[in-house]
Design a protein around this motif. Structure first.
Motif, PDB file in Angstrom:
ATOM      1  N   ILE A   1      -1.396   9.961   4.996  1.00 34.37           N
ATOM      2  CA  ILE A   1      -1.726   8.824   4.139  1.00 34.37           C
ATOM      3  C   ILE A   1      -2.889   8.098   4.803  1.00 34.37           C
ATOM      4  O   ILE A   1      -2.746   7.569   5.911  1.00 34.37           O
ATOM      5  CB  ILE A   1      -0.515   7.880   3.982  1.00 34.37           C
ATOM      6  CG1 ILE A   1       0.658   8.637   3.339  1.00 34.37           C
ATOM      7  CG2 ILE A   1      -0.898   6.643   3.186  1.00 34.37           C
ATOM      8  CD1 ILE A   1       1.968   7.874   3.341  1.00 34.37           C
TER       9      ILE A   1
ATOM     10  N   ASN B   1       1.154   7.391  -2.554  1.00 29.26           N
ATOM     11  CA  ASN B   1       1.730   7.267  -1.208  1.00 29.26           C
ATOM     12  C   ASN B   1       3.246   7.356  -1.250  1.00 29.26           C
ATOM     13  O   ASN B   1       3.858   8.011  -0.406  1.00 29.26           O
ATOM     14  CB  ASN B   1       1.292   5.955  -0.558  1.00 29.26           C
ATOM     15  CG  ASN B   1      -0.204   5.904  -0.343  1.00 29.26           C
ATOM     16  OD1 ASN B   1      -0.860   6.936  -0.183  1.00 29.26           O
ATOM     17  ND2 ASN B   1      -0.752   4.718  -0.364  1.00 29.26           N
TER      18      ASN B   1
ATOM     19  N   THR C   1       1.354   9.393   9.120  1.00 30.17           N
ATOM     20  CA  THR C   1       2.283  10.394   8.619  1.00 30.17           C
ATOM     21  C   THR C   1       3.670   9.841   8.865  1.00 30.17           C
ATOM     22  O   THR C   1       3.979   9.395   9.972  1.00 30.17           O
ATOM     23  CB  THR C   1       2.094  11.734   9.357  1.00 30.17           C
ATOM     24  OG1 THR C   1       0.760  12.197   9.116  1.00 30.17           O
ATOM     25  CG2 THR C   1       3.085  12.771   8.876  1.00 30.17           C
TER      26      THR C   1
ATOM     27  N   SER D   1       5.613  13.599   5.947  1.00 27.33           N
ATOM     28  CA  SER D   1       4.843  13.381   4.729  1.00 27.33           C
ATOM     29  C   SER D   1       3.447  13.958   4.908  1.00 27.33           C
ATOM     30  O   SER D   1       3.011  14.222   6.036  1.00 27.33           O
ATOM     31  CB  SER D   1       4.729  11.878   4.432  1.00 27.33           C
ATOM     32  OG  SER D   1       3.855  11.242   5.357  1.00 27.33           O
TER      33      SER D   1
ATOM     34  N   LYS E   1       4.320  10.954  -1.572  1.00 32.34           N
ATOM     35  CA  LYS E   1       4.225  11.665  -0.291  1.00 32.34           C
ATOM     36  C   LYS E   1       5.426  11.346   0.596  1.00 32.34           C
ATOM     37  O   LYS E   1       5.988  12.236   1.238  1.00 32.34           O
ATOM     38  CB  LYS E   1       2.927  11.282   0.437  1.00 32.34           C
ATOM     39  CG  LYS E   1       1.674  11.812  -0.216  1.00 32.34           C
ATOM     40  CD  LYS E   1       0.442  11.315   0.525  1.00 32.34           C
ATOM     41  CE  LYS E   1      -0.830  11.786  -0.119  1.00 32.34           C
ATOM     42  NZ  LYS E   1      -2.025  11.311   0.608  1.00 32.34           N
TER      43      LYS E   1
ATOM     44  N   TYR F   1       0.829  -1.210   0.000  1.00 32.00           N
ATOM     45  CA  TYR F   1       0.000   0.000   0.000  1.00 32.00           C
ATOM     46  C   TYR F   1       0.866   1.264   0.000  1.00 32.00           C
ATOM     47  O   TYR F   1       0.599   2.221  -0.729  1.00 32.00           O
ATOM     48  CB  TYR F   1      -0.938  -0.005   1.209  1.00 32.00           C
ATOM     49  CG  TYR F   1      -1.808   1.223   1.306  1.00 32.00           C
ATOM     50  CD1 TYR F   1      -2.842   1.436   0.397  1.00 32.00           C
ATOM     51  CD2 TYR F   1      -1.589   2.167   2.303  1.00 32.00           C
ATOM     52  CE1 TYR F   1      -3.633   2.573   0.475  1.00 32.00           C
ATOM     53  CE2 TYR F   1      -2.378   3.292   2.387  1.00 32.00           C
ATOM     54  CZ  TYR F   1      -3.401   3.496   1.477  1.00 32.00           C
ATOM     55  OH  TYR F   1      -4.184   4.624   1.557  1.00 32.00           O
ATOM     56  N   LEU F   2       1.911   1.261   0.802  1.00 27.02           N
ATOM     57  CA  LEU F   2       2.784   2.433   0.882  1.00 27.02           C
ATOM     58  C   LEU F   2       3.613   2.628  -0.392  1.00 27.02           C
ATOM     59  O   LEU F   2       4.096   3.727  -0.652  1.00 27.02           O
ATOM     60  CB  LEU F   2       3.696   2.346   2.102  1.00 27.02           C
ATOM     61  CG  LEU F   2       2.985   2.425   3.449  1.00 27.02           C
ATOM     62  CD1 LEU F   2       3.963   2.185   4.585  1.00 27.02           C
ATOM     63  CD2 LEU F   2       2.264   3.747   3.613  1.00 27.02           C
TER      64      LEU F   2
ATOM     65  N   THR G   1      -5.159   7.739   9.753  1.00 27.70           N
ATOM     66  CA  THR G   1      -4.132   8.168   8.809  1.00 27.70           C
ATOM     67  C   THR G   1      -2.767   7.918   9.427  1.00 27.70           C
ATOM     68  O   THR G   1      -2.646   7.811  10.651  1.00 27.70           O
ATOM     69  CB  THR G   1      -4.243   9.674   8.448  1.00 27.70           C
ATOM     70  OG1 THR G   1      -4.104  10.444   9.637  1.00 27.70           O
ATOM     71  CG2 THR G   1      -5.537   9.999   7.742  1.00 27.70           C
TER      72      THR G   1
END
Length: 179
Positions: free
Chosen positions: A91, A73, A100, A88, A76, A67-68, A98
């Motif tokens: 996300i 993403n 960060t 960042s 970011k 996912y990252l 979320t």
């Protein structure tokens, strides 16, 4: 207002309840702990004592890293890696959750008492004035024994930590009454 905690990325894979909080929450995670996910998911060492649980957690870690790695993403995260201590953009991991990523840098502030990732967690917690969330009882003990000035919650107290913030916010919004 979102509740914020400093923590390691692996805890998101281990504790699924962190992804379904009762209200908005933002987890601030050092980039080095994201890198640890790759090591942990590919390691032959068991993370969990039960083999089935271990496989599940490693699968969750793979899903999180995939996912990252998605382009938006990843963009970011890469922006945050340009400057030390940059964060960042948020996300999203769910409706109320979320993360960060912060480009923290271990400056050996705590010597040999804490490993590099633990040091980064402590420095971020102090720098951002935010509580640390962990499942490592030994880390909590070393924080207390070392007199490190951070607020720390055991993962088992997550619901309490969320409620405590709501109580604190409500009190701070109450005007001071004088007669």
């Amino acid at each position: 207002m979102s509740r914020q905690f400093i923590m390691e990325a692996a805890m998101l894979a281990i504790y699924g309840e962190l992804l379904q909080p009762p209200s908005h929450v933002e987890y601030i995670i050092p980039y080095t702990s994201i890198m640890e996910l790759y090591e942990l998911q590919n390691s032959s060492e068991q993370i969990m004592s039960n083999n089935e649980d271990d496989q599940h957690v490693k699968k969750q870690m793979r899903e999180l890293t995939i996912y990252l790695e998605q382009p938006l993403n990843q963009k970011k995260i890469k922006r945050a890696l340009i400057i030390p201590w940059a964060k960042s953009a948020a996300i999203p991991l769910g409706e109320l959750t979320t993360i960060t990523i912060i480009n923290a840098h271990d400056n050996e502030a705590y010597g040999e008492s804490f490993d590099p990732v633990e040091t980064e967690l402590l420095l971020i917690s102090q720098r951002e004035s935010l509580p640390l969330l962990t499942d490592q009882f030994e880390l909590i003990e070393r924080i207390i024994e070392g007199g490190v000035q951070v607020q720390v919650y055991d993962i088992e107290d997550f619901q309490f930590a969320m409620e405590e913030n709501i109580f604190t916010q409500t009190q701070s919004k109450t005007p001071f009454l004088t007669e």
